[in-house]
Design a protein around this motif. Structure first.
Motif, short mmCIF file in Angstrom:
data_model
loop_
_atom_site.label_atom_id
_atom_site.label_comp_id
_atom_site.label_asym_id
_atom_site.label_seq_id
_atom_site.Cartn_x
_atom_site.Cartn_y
_atom_site.Cartn_z
N ARG B 23 0.95 -1.24 0.01
CA ARG B 23 -0.01 0.00 -0.09
C ARG B 23 0.75 1.19 0.02
O ARG B 23 0.74 2.13 -0.76
N THR B 24 1.92 1.26 0.77
CA THR B 24 2.80 2.31 0.91
C THR B 24 3.37 2.65 -0.33
O THR B 24 3.22 3.70 -0.93
N PHE B 25 3.96 1.62 -1.26
CA PHE B 25 4.53 1.62 -2.59
C PHE B 25 3.61 2.20 -3.37
O PHE B 25 3.84 3.20 -4.36
N SER B 26 2.43 1.76 -3.43
CA SER B 26 1.29 2.17 -4.38
C SER B 26 0.91 3.43 -4.37
O SER B 26 0.66 4.51 -5.14
N GLU B 27 0.74 4.19 -2.86
CA GLU B 27 0.08 5.45 -2.68
C GLU B 27 1.37 6.38 -3.05
O GLU B 27 1.05 7.64 -3.59
N ARG B 28 2.67 5.81 -3.05
CA ARG B 28 3.77 6.91 -3.44
C ARG B 28 4.14 6.81 -4.82
O ARG B 28 5.01 7.55 -5.33
N GLY B 29 3.70 5.84 -5.67
CA GLY B 29 4.05 5.45 -6.92
C GLY B 29 5.43 5.13 -7.24
O GLY B 29 6.13 5.38 -7.98
N ILE B 30 5.77 4.10 -6.10
CA ILE B 30 7.04 3.29 -6.14
C ILE B 30 6.80 2.14 -6.78
O ILE B 30 6.17 1.23 -6.38
N PHE B 31 7.74 1.86 -7.86
CA PHE B 31 7.93 0.45 -8.32
C PHE B 31 8.90 -0.12 -7.77
O PHE B 31 10.02 -0.07 -7.39
N THR B 32 8.54 -1.49 -6.86
CA THR B 32 9.40 -2.08 -6.12
C THR B 32 9.73 -3.68 -6.62
O THR B 32 8.82 -4.24 -6.77
N VAL B 33 10.95 -3.92 -6.83
CA VAL B 33 11.46 -5.47 -7.12
C VAL B 33 12.14 -5.95 -6.05
O VAL B 33 12.99 -5.36 -5.44
N ASN B 34 11.95 -7.28 -5.95
CA ASN B 34 12.73 -8.11 -4.87
C ASN B 34 13.45 -9.00 -5.74
O ASN B 34 13.18 -9.96 -6.25
N MET B 35 14.78 -8.60 -5.62
CA MET B 35 15.78 -9.47 -6.39
C MET B 35 16.28 -10.63 -5.72
O MET B 35 16.59 -10.57 -4.34
N VAL B 36 15.89 -11.79 -5.99
CA VAL B 36 16.53 -13.26 -5.16
C VAL B 36 17.30 -13.98 -6.31
O VAL B 36 17.17 -14.03 -7.49
N SER B 37 18.20 -14.79 -5.55
CA SER B 37 19.02 -15.96 -6.33
C SER B 37 19.86 -16.61 -5.35
O SER B 37 19.83 -16.37 -4.49
N ASN B 127 9.05 -17.98 -0.32
CA ASN B 127 7.89 -17.85 0.45
C ASN B 127 7.53 -16.50 1.20
O ASN B 127 6.64 -16.46 1.89
N TYR B 128 8.57 -15.51 1.22
CA TYR B 128 8.00 -14.49 1.95
C TYR B 128 7.95 -13.22 0.74
O TYR B 128 8.94 -12.69 0.46
N ASP B 129 6.72 -12.85 0.98
CA ASP B 129 6.38 -11.56 0.04
C ASP B 129 6.94 -10.46 1.05
O ASP B 129 6.69 -10.38 2.21
N LEU B 130 7.36 -9.42 0.24
CA LEU B 130 7.98 -8.35 1.07
C LEU B 130 7.21 -7.06 0.70
O LEU B 130 7.24 -5.82 1.19
N GLY B 131 6.20 -7.31 -0.26
CA GLY B 131 5.27 -6.07 -0.69
C GLY B 131 5.75 -5.75 -2.20
O GLY B 131 5.22 -4.62 -2.59
N GLU B 132 6.54 -6.31 -2.72
CA GLU B 132 7.14 -5.92 -4.07
C GLU B 132 6.18 -6.04 -5.02
O GLU B 132 4.83 -6.72 -5.24
N ALA B 133 6.33 -5.09 -6.33
CA ALA B 133 5.54 -5.37 -7.51
C ALA B 133 5.83 -6.56 -8.27
O ALA B 133 5.10 -7.42 -8.83
N ALA B 134 7.23 -6.90 -8.14
CA ALA B 134 7.66 -8.21 -9.03
C ALA B 134 8.91 -8.95 -8.23
O ALA B 134 9.73 -8.01 -7.79
N LYS B 135 8.79 -10.06 -8.16
CA LYS B 135 10.04 -10.78 -7.91
C LYS B 135 11.08 -10.98 -8.86
O LYS B 135 10.68 -11.72 -9.93
N VAL B 136 12.16 -10.73 -8.90
CA VAL B 136 13.12 -10.98 -10.26
C VAL B 136 14.04 -11.96 -9.63
O VAL B 136 15.03 -11.85 -8.63
N VAL B 137 14.06 -13.08 -10.41
CA VAL B 137 15.01 -14.28 -10.03
C VAL B 137 16.32 -14.30 -10.80
O VAL B 137 16.01 -14.13 -12.09
N VAL B 138 17.46 -14.32 -10.51
CA VAL B 138 18.60 -14.22 -11.18
C VAL B 138 19.32 -15.50 -11.28
O VAL B 138 19.56 -16.17 -9.95
N ALA B 139 19.45 -16.17 -12.24
CA ALA B 139 20.08 -17.54 -12.22
C ALA B 139 21.31 -17.41 -13.30
O ALA B 139 21.51 -16.84 -14.47
N SER B 140 22.42 -18.09 -12.60
CA SER B 140 23.77 -17.66 -13.39
C SER B 140 23.74 -18.93 -14.31
O SER B 140 23.40 -20.05 -13.75
#
Lengths: 219, 219
Positions: B23-37, B127-140
Motif C-alpha cells: 500500500r505504501t509503495f502504491s500510494e507513493r507511486g514507487i515500483f518495487t522489485v525483490n531480487m532473489v538468487s 515464501n516471503y512476500d515483501l510487498g514488491e510489485a515483482a520478484k526478479v530471480v537471477v540465475a547464473s
C-alpha cells in the motif's frame, strides 16, 4: 508461544538423531561426509568424478538431498553405486531424521564411505548436524571471493573447503587468493582443495583425502 | 504445539506487513522489485550496472539484505544512491517487517524505483512476500540448466528471470536453451532477460523494462 523455543526444540531433536546416526557410522566403521554449497556450485559433478575414481577401491554409498526432483540420484545411480534420493518438497535443508530414514534403504554392511549431498543452500544446512564426520563446503569461483564473509556459519562449521571451477578463473574477476584468505579468516583449520570438474584438477587430492579418512574410520 | 502452525502464523503475519508495504509503495507511486538468487549469481553486479544506467533518469533507492556484512551496501553506496543494509545475522531470508523498518531510513518522497536485494538463497525467500510489485530471480549460467526444476517455488513465484553470466557459456556445459525451457516449464509467464555484467549484454533491455515499469507505477 515462542518461535525461538520451537526452533531450539527442533535443533535439539535433530542433534539427538544426529548423535544416533554418528554412533551407527562409528560402530560400522563408515566415514560420512555432508556436502553443502550454493545451488550449482558443483557438488554433484564432484561426486560423479569421485565415484569414478573410487569405484572398486572404496565401497561407497550416496544420499542425495533435493528440494524437488530425483535428477541427482539418477546421475549418481548411473555409476552403479547405492544411491537414495531424499526430496524435501520445499524444505531448505536435510535433517538427521531424514538421513536416518534413508539409511534403512541402504545395505550398510559393506559400506565404508557415505557421501551425503545436501540441498543447495549456503545458509540453513549449516545449523543441522546429520551425524557426519565432516562437513564439506563447496564454493565455486564464479560465486565471487566474498562468500565466506557473507555466509560465515557454513564456513565456520565445515572441516573441508573445496574451491571448485578453478578452470573459469581466467574469465571472471574473482580472486582465488582472496577467496582462500576470506575462508581461512572465518575458519583457520579448514582443509582446502582446489578442483575443476572440467579439467579434473585437484580431484585426485580430494579423493586421496577421502580414502585416507575412510580407512581411518574403519581401523 | 505444532511447528507447522507456528510457521503458518509467521507467514500470515509477514503477509499482513507485506500488504502494508505494498500500500505504501502504491500510494507513493514507487515500483518495487525483490531480487532473489543463489549466492553469487550476480545480483549486486546487476544492481551496480543498473544504477549506473539509471542515475539521473529514475530516482531509485536500494535495500540490501545479507546474512552478514554490509559489503553490498558499501558497493551500492559508492554510486550515491540511498542504500540501507539489513543484516539478518544468520537469517536465511528477508521478511516484510525488516523491509518496513528499513523504509524508515529512506526519504521516500522522491523515490520512484526501489530495488530490494534479498539474501542469496534459492529456497527460503520464495515464501516471503515483501510487498514488491515483482520478484526478479537471477540465475547464473554457471549454476547449470537444471536449477528451475530443482528449486521450482522461486521460479514459480517470480515475474522476471534474469539469466546472468551469459559471457561464460563458451566455457561451461550448461545449455542456455534448456535453462530457458526448464524455467518456462515451471512458469510460462516469466519475462526473461539474458545478461552479462562483463560485456554489458542485456543490461539495457532489463533497465528499459525497469524504467517503463516505474513510470507505470507513478502514472
Amino acid at each position: 508461544m515462542s518461535v525461538i523455543t520451537v526452533e531450539r526444540k527442533i535443533l535439539e531433536k535433530n542433534d539427538e538423531v544426529a548423535s544416533q546416526n554418528r554412533r551407527t557410522f562409528s560402530e560400522r566403521g563408515i566415514f560420512t561426509v555432508n556436502m553443502v554449497s550454493s545451488p550449482g556450485a558443483g557438488k554433484t559433478s564432484i561426486l560423479e568424478h569421485t565415484i569414478e575414481r573410487l569405484r572398486g577401491k572404496v565401497n561407497l554409498a550416496v544420499i542425495e538431498g533435493d528440494v524437488q526432483t530425483d535428477l541427482d540420484a539418477q546421475r549418481v545411480a548411473k555409476y552403479g553405486v547405492p544411491a537414495v534420493q531424499i526430496v524435501t518438497r520445499g524444505g531448505c535443508h536435510l535433517e538427521a531424521g531424514l538421513v536416518r530414514e534413508a539409511l534403512d534403504n541402504i545395505d550398510l554392511s559393506t559400506v565404508r564411505l557415505l557421501i551425503i549431498e545436501n540441498v543447495g543452500n549456503l545458509v540453513c544446512p549449516a545449523n543441522y548436524d546429520l551425524g557426519e564426520a565432516a562437513k564439506v563446503v563447496v564454493a565455486s569461483t564464479t560465486e565471487g571471493d566474498d562468500k565466506p564473509l557473507k555466509y560465515p556459519a557454513m564456513f565456520r562449521n565445515a572441516s573441508v573447503l573445496i574451491i571448485n571451477k578453478i578452470d573459469l578463473l581466467p574469465y571472471i574477476n574473482a580472486d582465488l587468493a582472496a577467496l582462500r584468505k576470506n575462508a581461512l579468516s572465518i575458519n583457520p583449520s579448514l582443509r582446502v582443495f582446489q578442483t575443476s570438474c572440467t579439467t579434473g584438477d585437484g580431484i585426485d587430492e580430494w579423493c586421496s583425502w577421502l580414502v585416507q579418512s575412510a580407512s581411518g574410520a574403519h581401523s
